[in-house]
Design a protein around this motif. Structure first.
Motif, PDB file in Angstrom:
ATOM      1  N   LEU A 153       0.892  -1.196   0.103  1.00  0.00           N
ATOM      2  CA  LEU A 153       0.338   0.009   0.038  1.00  0.00           C
ATOM      3  C   LEU A 153       0.910   1.303   0.092  1.00  0.00           C
ATOM      4  N   ASP A 154       1.978   1.244   0.376  1.00  0.00           N
ATOM      5  CA  ASP A 154       3.094   2.305   0.656  1.00  0.00           C
ATOM      6  C   ASP A 154       3.546   2.617  -0.791  1.00  0.00           C
ATOM      7  N   GLN A 155       3.322   1.683  -1.716  1.00  0.00           N
ATOM      8  CA  GLN A 155       3.737   1.872  -3.224  1.00  0.00           C
ATOM      9  C   GLN A 155       2.371   2.878  -3.837  1.00  0.00           C
ATOM     10  N   VAL A 156       1.371   3.062  -3.306  1.00  0.00           N
ATOM     11  CA  VAL A 156       0.324   3.850  -3.923  1.00  0.00           C
ATOM     12  C   VAL A 156       0.311   5.236  -3.710  1.00  0.00           C
ATOM     13  N   PRO A 157       0.603   5.945  -4.939  1.00  0.00           N
ATOM     14  CA  PRO A 157       0.730   7.430  -4.393  1.00  0.00           C
ATOM     15  C   PRO A 157      -0.662   7.881  -3.944  1.00  0.00           C
ATOM     16  N   PRO A 158      -0.610   8.676  -2.854  1.00  0.00           N
ATOM     17  CA  PRO A 158      -1.856   9.288  -2.432  1.00  0.00           C
ATOM     18  C   PRO A 158      -2.654  10.150  -3.290  1.00  0.00           C
ATOM     19  N   GLU A 159      -1.855  10.852  -4.055  1.00  0.00           N
ATOM     20  CA  GLU A 159      -2.594  11.735  -5.016  1.00  0.00           C
ATOM     21  C   GLU A 159      -3.257  11.033  -6.123  1.00  0.00           C
ATOM     22  N   GLU A 160      -2.712   9.919  -6.681  1.00  0.00           N
ATOM     23  CA  GLU A 160      -3.515   8.896  -7.323  1.00  0.00           C
ATOM     24  C   GLU A 160      -4.715   8.472  -6.687  1.00  0.00           C
ATOM     25  N   GLU A 161      -4.740   8.101  -5.538  1.00  0.00           N
ATOM     26  CA  GLU A 161      -5.642   7.367  -5.069  1.00  0.00           C
ATOM     27  C   GLU A 161      -6.771   8.477  -4.824  1.00  0.00           C
ATOM     28  N   GLU A 162      -6.448   9.714  -4.522  1.00  0.00           N
ATOM     29  CA  GLU A 162      -7.367  10.860  -4.505  1.00  0.00           C
ATOM     30  C   GLU A 162      -8.186  11.204  -5.512  1.00  0.00           C
ATOM     31  N   ARG A 163      -7.202  11.255  -6.664  1.00  0.00           N
ATOM     32  CA  ARG A 163      -7.505  11.478  -8.023  1.00  0.00           C
ATOM     33  C   ARG A 163      -8.813  10.356  -8.515  1.00  0.00           C
ATOM     34  N   LEU A 164      -8.577   9.160  -8.138  1.00  0.00           N
ATOM     35  CA  LEU A 164      -9.566   8.117  -8.411  1.00  0.00           C
ATOM     36  C   LEU A 164     -10.838   8.330  -7.616  1.00  0.00           C
ATOM     37  N   ALA A 165     -10.610   8.700  -6.223  1.00  0.00           N
ATOM     38  CA  ALA A 165     -11.620   8.960  -5.599  1.00  0.00           C
ATOM     39  C   ALA A 165     -12.657   9.997  -5.857  1.00  0.00           C
ATOM     40  N   TYR A 166     -12.083  11.047  -6.466  1.00  0.00           N
ATOM     41  CA  TYR A 166     -12.627  12.163  -6.945  1.00  0.00           C
ATOM     42  C   TYR A 166     -13.667  12.008  -8.196  1.00  0.00           C
ATOM     43  N   GLU A 167     -12.968  11.154  -8.988  1.00  0.00           N
ATOM     44  CA  GLU A 167     -13.688  10.635 -10.370  1.00  0.00           C
ATOM     45  C   GLU A 167     -15.105   9.891  -9.748  1.00  0.00           C
ATOM     46  N   LEU A 168     -14.816   8.999  -8.888  1.00  0.00           N
ATOM     47  CA  LEU A 168     -15.832   8.192  -8.315  1.00  0.00           C
ATOM     48  C   LEU A 168     -16.992   9.215  -7.559  1.00  0.00           C
ATOM     49  N   GLY A 169     -16.489   9.923  -6.556  1.00  0.00           N
ATOM     50  CA  GLY A 169     -17.214  10.925  -6.081  1.00  0.00           C
ATOM     51  C   GLY A 169     -18.090  11.952  -6.897  1.00  0.00           C
ATOM     52  N   HIS A 170     -17.281  12.466  -7.979  1.00  0.00           N
ATOM     53  CA  HIS A 170     -18.132  12.982  -8.911  1.00  0.00           C
ATOM     54  C   HIS A 170     -19.090  12.386  -9.269  1.00  0.00           C
ATOM     55  N   LYS A 171     -19.282  11.291 -10.009  1.00  0.00           N
ATOM     56  CA  LYS A 171     -20.346  10.708 -10.469  1.00  0.00           C
ATOM     57  C   LYS A 171     -21.386  10.430  -9.578  1.00  0.00           C
ATOM     58  N   LYS A 172     -21.004  10.102  -8.210  1.00  0.00           N
ATOM     59  CA  LYS A 172     -21.950   9.955  -7.198  1.00  0.00           C
ATOM     60  C   LYS A 172     -22.679  11.071  -6.765  1.00  0.00           C
TER      61      LYS A 172
END
Length: 230
Positions: A153-172
Motif C-alpha cells: 500500500l505504501d507504493q500507491v501514490p496518495p495523489e493518485e488514490e485521491e484522483r480516482l476517489a474524486y472521479e468516483l465521488g463526482h459521479k455519485k
C-alpha cells in the motif's frame, strides 16, 4: 494398503480427461492415473503389480492430482498462499501433502504473496476504484502478512488514490438528488464504504462543494462535516 495383485491386462485413455488412463488388472478396472505416473512406474500392459507397488502408485497419483488441482487454480487468477491451502484442504488433501505442494509452488514462483498483493492492489485501485482501507481488509482476509500489505500500500501514490476517489465521488454527486448537504452526506458515505480514508473523502467533498458552489441553496450555508484538513 490395497490388496490388488496381478497382471495389467488393459490400459485405456480416459474419454473425458486428457492425460489420464484407466488401468485394468486381470481384466477388471483397478484405478486411474496421470500419464506421468503411468510412465514413471512403468505401468504397461503385461506388467505385474503387487500391493507394495500399488501403494506407491496411488501415493504418487495423489501428489500428481493435488499438483494439477493447484495449477488449475493459479492458472485462473493469482492466489495467495492461504487461498491455495484452503482450496487444497477443501479438496480433501492432507496437511503434509498440502505443505509439499505449497513448497513446490513457491519454488517455481506460482505463488508469491508479495506479487499477489501488488496485483490485487493495482486491480482494486484502478479497475474497481477502491480505497486502501478496504484493500487492506481484503488482503488481510487473503492471509497476506501485515508487513507485506503495508509495503504494498505504501507504493500507491496518495495523489493518485485521491484522483480516482474524486472521479468516483463526482459521479455519485451528480447522480444524487436533494440539497448540497444531501449530496455531501451521501457522497461521503459512499466513498467511505469504498474504503477511502476520511482525509481523502474530506478533500473530495470540499472540491466537489467548491465546484458546485453556485448550485448551493441557503440551507447549505453551514457545513455539518468537520473533515480533517489535507
Amino acid at each position: 494398503m490395497t490388496s490388488i495383485e496381478g497382471i495389467i491386462t488393459t490400459i485405456e485413455r480416459h474419454s473425458r480427461n486428457a492425460g489420464r488412463y484407466l488401468i485394468f488388472v486381470d481384466g477388471q478396472y483397478a484405478f486411474t492415473v496421470f500419464e506421468d505416473v503411468l510412465i514413471r512406474h512403468r505401468l504397461f500392459k503385461g506388467e505385474t503389480i503387487d500391493p507394495g507397488k500399488m501403494q506407491l502408485v496411488l501415493e504418487d497419483e495423489e501428489r500428481q492430482k493435488a499438483w494439477s488441482d493447484a495449477l488449475k487454480q493459479v492458472g485462473r487468477r493469482p492466489r495467495s498462499e492461504k487461498e491455495l491451502r484452503q482450496y487444497l484442504k477443501r479438496r480433501g488433501y492432507l496437511p503434509p501433502l498440502i505443505d509439499t505442494i505449497i513448497g513446490k509452488l513457491k519454488e517455481q514462483n506460482y505463488i508469491d504473496d508479495a506479487s499477489f498483493a501488488a496485483q490485487w492492489t493495482e486491480q482494486r485501485i484502478y479497475s474497481q476504484k477502491k480505497g486502501r482501507q478496504l484493500i487492506k481488509q481484503e488482503l488481510k482476509m487473503k492471509g497476506v502478512a501485515p508487513a507485506t500489505i503495508q509495503t504494498t500500500l505504501d507504493q500507491v501514490p496518495p495523489e493518485e488514490e485521491e484522483r480516482l476517489a474524486y472521479e468516483l465521488g463526482h459521479k455519485k454527486w451528480k447522480a444524487t438528488s436533494g440539497t448540497t448537504m444531501d449530496k455531501k452526506r451521501k457522497t461521503a458515505a459512499f466513498l467511505m464504504r469504498r474504503g477511502y480514508s476520511s482525509r481523502i473523502t474530506g478533500n473530495v467533498i470540499r472540491r466537489l462543494a467548491d465546484t458546485y458552489r453556485d448550485e448551493a441553496d441557503d440551507s447549505d450555508a453551514e457545513d455539518m462535516f468537520d473533515w480533517p484538513e489535507t
